[in-house]
Design an enzyme around this catalytic site. Structure first.
Site, PDB file in Angstrom:
ATOM      1  N   ARG A   1       0.800  -1.226   0.000  1.00 21.42           N
ATOM      2  CA  ARG A   1       0.000   0.000   0.000  1.00 21.42           C
ATOM      3  C   ARG A   1       0.830   1.273   0.000  1.00 21.42           C
ATOM      4  O   ARG A   1       0.715   2.095  -0.888  1.00 21.42           O
ATOM      5  CB  ARG A   1      -0.940   0.015   1.217  1.00 21.42           C
TER       6      ARG A   1
ATOM      7  N   HIS B   1      -7.593  -4.316  -7.683  1.00 27.69           N
ATOM      8  CA  HIS B   1      -7.430  -3.564  -6.432  1.00 27.69           C
ATOM      9  C   HIS B   1      -8.752  -3.528  -5.660  1.00 27.69           C
ATOM     10  O   HIS B   1      -9.521  -2.567  -5.761  1.00 27.69           O
ATOM     11  CB  HIS B   1      -6.967  -2.133  -6.750  1.00 27.69           C
TER      12      HIS B   1
ATOM     13  N   TYR C   1     -17.875  12.401 -13.886  1.00 21.49           N
ATOM     14  CA  TYR C   1     -17.828  13.603 -14.722  1.00 21.49           C
ATOM     15  C   TYR C   1     -16.493  13.758 -15.441  1.00 21.49           C
ATOM     16  O   TYR C   1     -16.413  14.474 -16.434  1.00 21.49           O
ATOM     17  CB  TYR C   1     -18.065  14.849 -13.868  1.00 21.49           C
TER      18      TYR C   1
END
Length: 817
Positions: A41, A87, A131
């Site tokens: 990570r 993931h 968007y």
């Protein structure tokens, strides 16, 4: 009910309760978790400089064929594929990682080409993923180039249904170019971005000379190059970071002082320190200008004129203000100048390592050698395989009639393949290639092309074999390819480096707008500073100041904004603070608690002296007086400490400091005790001692007596002694005869055995100018007495009553006007 439930649990077959100590469970649980966070990570791989989430995002975009020449694709699609395939975490973390790779103010070289609102340097967040759109940048393609040629290892994804790369080929040194930051369990990394061209030159230089020194490497890679530009001050921190993997560098904004007409100037900010939020910065500067009205009162307006062309934040300065000093002040107290802590930690050899610049480059070179070697092996095997097929085709074309006849006489492809293999001494692959050959290959032109292709492959095989057998040629290939990337994508350095770190050291005189101040401190330690202009316009009466009930003004000290205040306490401590850091107020305003400005101030210790110091010179001393009759003198420079709290004076058991003053050490010293005894001796008898020394004996005390006052005196001064029964006695200093240090002294004031004129002396005042003393009875209003109204007398006199209504007083102090 509880018993029945317990009995039922025990009857369940296979139900086993394992009892283990908590520390074992925590150890067995936290260690795998910590390892996962570190490896999967928070920390990047040294080879490609990517964390797993970044690597998976880029690989997903590669699979979606989102190359720079293709249309943008919705970010939600990219995030969704990344989550579903590789993931399995929150979509926010994946989208945030993708957004960061598309932000020009965060990345040295962007890896994601974002279309839409991807946030701003003002801290605005990106629009929702539904968007925005994205695709890979050309440099991201360089990160993945040659991945299809078995250059990197692949591993199974989280559900073992797909394979994902464990590391990317990274055809440029991404870890140094884009840097990295992350916090793991017990580990953190903070690698700054660098200039692409400089880093590539550094890698090539290291390949050319593996023994190149760090000093030589620093000439090629002089330091970090932040995407937001700015100015990097000093190279000491850079050298430390590149040598050991840990160091600190100072980054300041690029600010120009411009004339804006009418004799006014403006500070124009065009570049910011890395990762500084512009909106928060300007808000903090505005807040500072409102809080610290000294030097920053010269700021008249703050506005943000930034647009698509770049950053332009304007701080308008008043006509008579000093723009240079305001800028230096903002460098020190705002984020116009910040410290960037470099901590170069990355996953190397399967574990986290702290790496210097040379080690980091060495790991990258080793990775590229491995990549190019595997690519060459892949290309060589592919070329050999093709050449093998061409050899068979060429054989077939040379006797094509026989080949055709053999094929036509066969019952099926298998029989034809076998006949070809036996008749023409071909392998199975070659025979199958002949069977798969199209009729157009039989033309004369195609025959020539096959020969040409075969000869070309032989040269390729020879070239690739030579690369594998020569590390020199291998390195030459890597250098050439890195050089091509530099030529295509490198840009000029953005961050200017000033080598002399002293230019970042902002001296106090560069910061402070020098203004005379008056410092007030009450008995209960409420403090404020009042400008001399405001003080002169006020009544100057201490009883007009807003203080709490039972409190009173104890100190009023002349100071200046470029001075440092020293607070000495009765238990031997010295606290210090810059005058400019004390909140400013009006004369009548209530101050703030001194403990809120100074850490460590104990509620049990009392301030016995406040000194305002401009220069900690070698020719002045701090002189201490203790209740036990000790006198100590220490050179002033020993009290110039960066720490807020230091030991000021050593004390013997049950002793305490009752006074401290600034001196040149030439005048006589006068001590007065609670029982009215006094001694005057030459200051030459007190030698300078260390800061923690206890001093020398000034007076020998009788039982139940203690020193309450000590000071330097001159013959033209007058000493006023006040008793607890409001009797006052004023004696000219010249009437205190000089004697040797350490004696029992003489009577300064005689106290009647019946206590009519007082049982003890509680306050002593010395000056050669008249002033007013304010006495506070235990009950009733305070009483004002002018020193001119206290009758002069001889040493040892009994004094006279200062006020008929003043019985036992709780304290006496001076009104400073």
């Amino acid at each position: 009910m509880a018993r029945k439930r317990k009995k039922d649990l025990n009857n369940i077959k296979g139900n086993i309760v394992i009892q283990r100590p908590l520390e074992e469970v925590m150890h067995d649980s936290i260690m795998p978790y910590a390892e996962y966070v570190i490896m999967e990570r928070a920390l990047p791989r040294v080879e490609d400089g990517l964390k797993p989430v970044q690597r998976r995002i880029l690989y997903t975009m590669y699979e979606l064929d989102l190359s720079p020449d293709k249309p943008y694709r919705k970010s939600a699609r990219i995030v969704g594929d990344t989550l579903g395939k590789y993931h399995p975490h929150g979509d926010t973390s994946v989208y945030d990682a993708m957004v960061r790779m598309a932000q020009p103010f965060n990345m040295g070289e962007m890896l994601v080409d974002g279309h839409g609102n991807f946030g701003s340097i003002d801290g605005d967040s990106a629009a929702a993923m539904r968007y925005t759109e994205a695709k890979m940048t050309p440099l991201a393609m360089e990160m993945l180039r040659d991945i299809e040629k078995d250059t990197v290892p692949f591993g199974l994804n989280f559900d073992d249904t797909l394979k994902e790369p464990e590391v990317l080929p990274a055809r440029f040194p991404n870890l140094l170019v884009n840097g990295a930051s992350g916090i793991a369990v017990g580990l953190a990394t903070n690698i700054p971005p660098h200039n692409l061209g400089e880093v590539i030159d550094g890698v090539i230089a290291r390949m050319h000379d593996p023994d190149i020194s760090l000093e030589e490497l620093l000439k090629i890679i002089p330091g970090p190059d932040f995407p937001t530009g700015g100015i990097l001050v000093g190279q000491e921190g850079i050298y430390d970071a590149y040598n050991s993997g840990r160091g600190k560098v100072i980054i300041r904004a690029k600010v120009d002082i411009e004339d804006i007409g009418n004799g006014k100037k403006a500070l124009v900010i065009s570049e910011l320190p890395y990762q500084v939020n512009k909106a928060n910065l300007l808000e903090k500067i505005l807040k500072l200008s409102e809080e610290r009205k000294g030097i920053l009162s010269g700021i008249s307006d703050i506005r943000d004129e930034s647009d698509r062309k770049g950053i332009r934040a304007v701080i308008e300065i008043k006509k008579d203000a000093d723009a240079e000093k305001i800028l230096n002040y903002l460098y020190k107290y705002s984020d116009l100048q910040v410290t960037f802590g470099i901590n170069m930690v990355a996953i190397a050899d399967g574990k986290p390592r702290q790496l210097g610049l040379q080690s980091m480059i060495d790991y990258y070179i080793a990775h590229q050698k491995d990549i190019v070697t595997k690519r060459t092996i892949h290309d060589l095997e592919k070329a050999k395989s093709r050449a093998h097929i061409l050899e068979g085709l060429i054989k077939a074309i040379e006797d094509i009639d026989k080949v055709i006849a053999l094929i036509r006489s066969s019952k099926n492809p298998k029989e034809a393949r076998g006949k070809l293999m036996s008749e023409f001494d071909l392998t199975e692959i070659q025979a199958q290639a002949i069977l798969d050959m199209r009729l157009q290959k039989l033309t004369n032109l195609e025959s020539i092309e096959l020969e040409k292709e075969y000869n070309g492959l032989l040269k390729t095989i020879e070239k690739l074999s030579a690369i594998l057998s020569s590390e020199k040629q291998l390195l030459a290939i890597i250098k050439k390819e890195l050089g091509n990337i530099k030529k295509k994508y490198a840009c000029p350095r953005r961050t200017q480096i000033i080598r002399d770190s002293s230019e970042a050291e902002i001296k106090i005189e560069d910061l402070i707008y020098v203004e005379d101040m008056v410092i007030t401190l009450t008995h209960n330690q409420e403090i404020k500073r009042v400008s001399l202009k405001s003080f002169n316009r006020s009544s100057k009466d201490v009883e007009t100041v807003d203080i709490r009930a039972g409190d009173y003004m104890e100190y009023l000290v002349d100071s200046s904004t470029d001075h440092r205040l020293l607070f000495f306490t009765d238990i031997g401590n010295c606290y210090s603070i810059d005058c400019i850091n004390i909140p400013e107020g009006k004369w009548k305003d209530r101050g703030v608690k001194l403990s809120s400005l100074i850490n460590g101030l104990d509620t049990n210790e009392h301030i016995i002296s406040v000194l305002s110091i401009k220069e900690f010179s070698e020719d002045r001393y701090i002189q201490f007086y203790t209740s036990g009759g000790m006198v100590k003198r220490t050179i002033l420079s020993e009290y110039e400490a960066k720490r807020t709290k230091i030991q000021a004076c050593g004390l013997k058991k049950d002793d305490r400091i009752i006074g401290a003053q600034l001196t040149h050490g030439e005048a006589d010293i006068l001590l007065i005790t609670k029982n009215g005894m006094s001694i005057r001796f030459s200051g030459q008898e007190v030698s300078s001692m260390g800061r923690t020394a206890c001093g020398v004996r000034g007076i020998q005390l009788k039982d139940n007596d203690e020193v309450i006052w000590g000071n330097e005196v001159k013959d033209d001064g007058k000493v006023s002694m006040i008793t607890d029964m409001a009797f006052g006695h004023k004696v000219k200093a010249e009437k205190f005869e000089r004697q040797g240090r350490g004696g029992i002294g003489f009577k300064g004031i005689s106290l009647n055995k019946n206590g009519r004129n007082g049982t003890e002396v509680i306050s002593v005042f010395y000056d050669n100018q008249p002033y007013e003393i304010i006495l506070q009875p235990v009950d009733g209003d305070s009483i004002r007495v002018s020193t001119e109204d206290i009758k002069d007398g001889d040493r040892g006199g009994r004094g006279h009553l200062l006020s008929p209504i003043a019985n036992v007083i709780s304290f006496a102090y001076r009104n400073y006007y």
